[in-house]
Design an enzyme around this catalytic site. Structure first.
Site, mmCIF file in Angstrom:
data_model
loop_
_atom_site.group_PDB
_atom_site.id
_atom_site.type_symbol
_atom_site.label_atom_id
_atom_site.label_comp_id
_atom_site.label_asym_id
_atom_site.label_seq_id
_atom_site.Cartn_x
_atom_site.Cartn_y
_atom_site.Cartn_z
ATOM 1 N N GLU A 272 55.334 -12.651 -5.657
ATOM 2 C CA GLU A 272 54.465 -12.049 -4.645
ATOM 3 C C GLU A 272 53.036 -12.500 -4.926
ATOM 4 O OE1 GLU A 272 55.934 -7.873 -5.097
ATOM 5 O OE2 GLU A 272 54.324 -7.651 -6.544
ATOM 6 N N GLY A 274 49.378 -14.102 -4.134
ATOM 7 C CA GLY A 274 48.401 -14.108 -3.056
ATOM 8 C C GLY A 274 47.394 -15.219 -3.284
ATOM 9 N N ARG A 275 46.682 -15.093 -4.398
ATOM 10 C CA ARG A 275 45.565 -15.991 -4.696
ATOM 11 C C ARG A 275 45.912 -17.478 -4.581
ATOM 12 N NH1 ARG A 275 41.481 -14.195 -7.871
ATOM 13 N NH2 ARG A 275 42.912 -12.600 -8.614
ATOM 14 N N TYR A 314 33.323 -9.065 -10.806
ATOM 15 C CA TYR A 314 33.876 -9.521 -12.096
ATOM 16 C C TYR A 314 33.011 -10.606 -12.753
ATOM 17 C CZ TYR A 314 38.201 -8.444 -9.352
ATOM 18 O OH TYR A 314 39.161 -7.918 -8.544
ATOM 19 N N CYS A 341 20.721 -4.511 -1.283
ATOM 20 C CA CYS A 341 19.761 -3.912 -2.214
ATOM 21 C C CYS A 341 20.442 -3.542 -3.526
ATOM 22 C CB CYS A 341 19.111 -2.689 -1.593
ATOM 23 S SG CYS A 341 18.142 -3.123 -0.158
ATOM 24 N N GLU A 342 21.047 -4.529 -4.133
ATOM 25 C CA GLU A 342 21.682 -4.390 -5.439
ATOM 26 C C GLU A 342 21.390 -5.688 -6.154
ATOM 27 O OE1 GLU A 342 23.500 -2.032 -6.969
ATOM 28 O OE2 GLU A 342 23.510 -0.646 -5.277
#
Ligand code: PLP
Length: 419
Positions: A272, A274-275, A314, A341-342
């Site tokens: 299964e 995805g990436r 990450y 604004c981070e």
């Protein structure tokens, strides 16, 4: 710089931006189909082999349709993902439902669709029975604990919230057998973004070993072994992709040694992933809004972490190409930022790039999985459109960009006057 190649030219992208303003994610259909074919071919020795695309990586029905045409199923893990599979016309064992901390209504939906249910915990056997009834086929998720070393994103199996312990697994299958379940599968997933081919072979060995033991002790027959997802992709130029043919050959050896030799053949191999299926074939295309020079040099884009949050989440590396400047020296150090604004809203920190100017088009690589899908609306940022570059060169908008109306759709301003 050599290495990462783009499936489109600068001229093509400029033409696309006339009709579809930046930012947008664009997916390369040809790349996706070629890899899907290669994945299937690698495992063609296994009758019944199937890859269930982890739909959380890019939940777009157009991509699902492309993959389904290659024989892929869908791995869903939430109500909306099940609904999406249903709306694309998927039914029954085309859908794998691998969830955790699952609410009852999701089991009900999974049963309605006839999805294969993969249970995350022993207590869910009775929970499922009570709320949705036990189906004929059930799979259990194995957490091998200390048997397996962890990897960076998913962590150590012993610290992971997923799956049954080894003891619980034996007990679980005994319970299921007693309750009249007839068909059985097993699942494990102990990696995320893992680039070591051997890791997947070792995982298969752990799973095959436990299949041999449970089959003997419990007296059941396994139909499939689901090896989960977690196959990594080369985000960096120097990374080597997983050699899927090598993984397959290693698993085939073990299959003969453990499955065939113990008369447990046939056993279908499932993944299964995805990436690895769509990740390398998606690109976030942005324009440079501002160049700012203070203590450092910043290139500010018209996209932000609402469009791609992996770097902020990450510290993940995503390769960046400044279109038309591929052959210029990477001699300028930039933080490539968004407008949220981070201060962690950065696609790259201290990245050596060619000299960037306002208006340049910047392509962020490998956004085809866990890219657009992870988007969010903090700071009132809207998620971008998704485009598909078709094999014939045509461009189709497969999801429009969010609008201000979408953003305000959950608010009732009418109620304000009586408030
Ligand atoms: C996220 C996830 C996948 C897909 O992982 P990739 O790293 O994208 O291959 C597969 N199965 C489950 C249960 C997942 O949670």
């Amino acid at each position: 710089m050599k290495g990462k190649v783009l499936p489109f030219t600068k001229e093509q992208i400029e033409k696309i931006t006339e009709k579809h303003p930046t930012p947008f994610h664009i997916y390369d259909e040809k790349g996706i189909i070629e890899y899907a074919k290669r994945f299937n071919a690698a495992f063609s020795w296994n009758k019944g082999f199937k890859e269930f695309y982890a739909i959380k990586s890019a939940p777009n029905p157009f991509l699902m349709k492309i993959l389904r045409a290659q024989g892929f199923g869908i791995d869903a893990s939430s109500l909306a993902e099940l609904e999406l599979a249903g709306r694309v016309g998927m039914r029954g064992e085309e859908i794998m439902f691998t969830s955790n901390d699952t609410p009852a209504h999701e089991y009900v939906k999974a049963r309605e669709l006839g999805a294969t249910i993969n249970l995350d915990d022993i207590s869910h056997i009775e929970y499922l029975e009570k709320h949705a009834g036990l189906p004929e086929l059930i799979s259990l998720r194995y957490n091998p604990g200390a048997l397996k070393d962890g990897n960076v994103i998913i962590g150590n199996p012993e610290d992971s919230k997923y799956g049954f312990t080894r003891e619980q697994l034996f007990e679980g299958y005994k319970m299921l057998k007693k309750k009249g379940v007839k068909r059985f599968g097993i699942h494990t997933m102990v990696a995320s973004n893992e680039l070591d081919s051997d890791y997947f072979i070792e995982t298969a060995e752990i799973l095959f070993d436990v299949i041999v033991e449970i089959s003997k002790e419990v007296g059941i027959r396994f139909e499939f072994a689901n090896l989960g997802g977690g196959i990594g992709i080369p985000y960096k130029n120097e990374h080597k992709p997983v050699d899927i043919e090598k993984v397959s050959a290693g698993i085939k050896d073990l299959y003969e040694k453990l499955i065939v030799a113990n008369q447990l053949d046939p056993l279908k191999i499932f993944f299964e992933s995805g990436r690895v299926i769509t990740g390398p074939y998606g690109f976030l295309v942005s324009k440079v809004l501002h160049i700012k020079e203070t203590y450092k040099k910043y290139a500010g884009l018209d996209s932000c972490m609402a469009n791609l949050m992996r770097p902020a989440l990450y510290g993940a590396y995503h390769h960046i190409t400044v279109l038309g400047k591929e052959n210029e020296p990477c001699s300028n150090l930039y933080d490539v930022t968004g407008s949220l604004c981070e201060n962690n809203d950065k696609f790259a920190i201290n990245r050596l790039l060619p000299k960037i100017e306002q208006g340049d088009i910047v392509v962020i690589h490998d956004t085809g999985a866990h890219g657009h899908a992870m988007g969010f609306n903090y700071n009132g940022k809207l998620r971008s459109a998704e485009l598909l570059l078709r094999e014939n060169g045509e461009v189709v908008e497969i999801r429009r960009a969010e609008t201000m109306d979408d953003y305000f759709a959950t608010l009732d301003f009418g109620k304000l006057k009586d408030f």
